[in-house]
Enzyme design. Structure first.
Site, PDB file in Angstrom:
ATOM      1  N   SER A  15       0.829  -1.202   0.000  1.00  0.00           N
ATOM      2  CA  SER A  15       0.000   0.000   0.000  1.00  0.00           C
ATOM      3  C   SER A  15       0.863   1.252   0.000  1.00  0.00           C
ATOM      4  CB  SER A  15      -0.920   0.010   1.229  1.00  0.00           C
ATOM      5  OG  SER A  15      -1.832  -1.065   1.196  1.00  0.00           O
ATOM      6  N   ARG A  37       1.199   7.947   6.122  1.00  0.00           N
ATOM      7  CA  ARG A  37       0.285   7.152   6.954  1.00  0.00           C
ATOM      8  C   ARG A  37      -1.105   7.784   6.993  1.00  0.00           C
ATOM      9  NH1 ARG A  37       0.718   2.664   9.653  1.00  0.00           N
ATOM     10  NH2 ARG A  37       2.949   2.582   9.178  1.00  0.00           N
ATOM     11  N   HIS A  40      -2.602   6.646   3.818  1.00  0.00           N
ATOM     12  CA  HIS A  40      -2.882   5.208   3.914  1.00  0.00           C
ATOM     13  C   HIS A  40      -4.154   4.947   4.701  1.00  0.00           C
ATOM     14  CE1 HIS A  40      -2.275   1.235   6.004  1.00  0.00           C
ATOM     15  NE2 HIS A  40      -2.106   0.872   4.752  1.00  0.00           N
TER      16      HIS A  40
END
Length: 213
Positions: A15, A37, A40
């Site tokens: 990812s 992050r 994500h």
């Protein structure tokens, strides 16, 4: 359409590779783990543009986490989303007071939100904290009131409430306060984003100290 086969243990890594390949904005390396992050967690590339970082805030955050700082969140969802093993590795704690009976009573008696009452309770702890806000702009407003009065100044504030009423304004108030902060500017945010930012910082400290996640 053919599915991409990825081993379960490699899904997060893959990812991150996809995010890196699709980024159109150059992200400074010192903040990149936090930005990646956040993307994500949300699948929203707007976070490459709307995350604000005060000067030297990453260095400040890592020092705080390394000292075993307490993280206070404005939702139990954010608290649940922060990696407990990572907190334990660095001797950090995490609290959310929103559901405490005294907070419910105080908020009702004073005609405030529980988020504001939780800020006041945190102020009474008398210890360094990172305050992570993912839901309630009233928490940011109350924090800014304390900062202005000098009655309580968190070491670091993560400002990522989501919504429409006073959300943008409260974030800008936080930035203007001069307190070290990471802010998701605009209307976007959420408890998941606040937790993701905390986790990114914890993992950065893991990497710095050579800990395995």
């Amino acid at each position: 359409m053919n599915l991409e086969y990825v081993l379960p243990a490699d899904i997060e890594k893959r990812s991150f590779e996809i995010i890196e390949s699709e980024l159109v904005t150059a992200i400074p390396p010192e903040i990149k783990p936090v930005v990646i992050r956040a993307i994500h967690t949300t699948a929203d590339f707007d976070y490459a543009e709307n995350l604000y970082f005060s000067e030297n805030v990453i260095e400040k955050a890592l020092q705080l986490l390394d000292s075993g700082v307490l993280i206070v969140t404005d939702t139990n969802m954010a608290k649940a989303g922060i990696n407990k093993a990572a907190l334990a590795r660095h001797g950090c704690g995490c609290e959310c007071f929103m559901a405490d009976e005294d907070i419910v009573r105080t908020a009702k008696a004073n005609g405030t939100t529980r988020a504001a009452a939780s800020v006041d309770k945190t102020a009474e702890l008398g210890r360094p904290v990172i305050y992570a806000v993912g839901n309630a702009p009233t928490a940011l407003v109350r924090l800014c009131e304390h900062i202005s009065a000098g009655s309580f100044v968190p070491e670091l504030i993560i400002g990522a409430p989501v919504g429409f009423v006073n959300v943008v304004q409260s974030k800008e108030m936080l930035i203007d306060s001069g307190v070290p902060c990471i802010v998701a500017r605009g209307r976007k945010g959420g408890s998941n984003v606040a937790a993701a930012i905390c986790n990114a910082l914890l993992y950065m400290l893991d990497d710095k100290k050579g800990f395995k996640k």
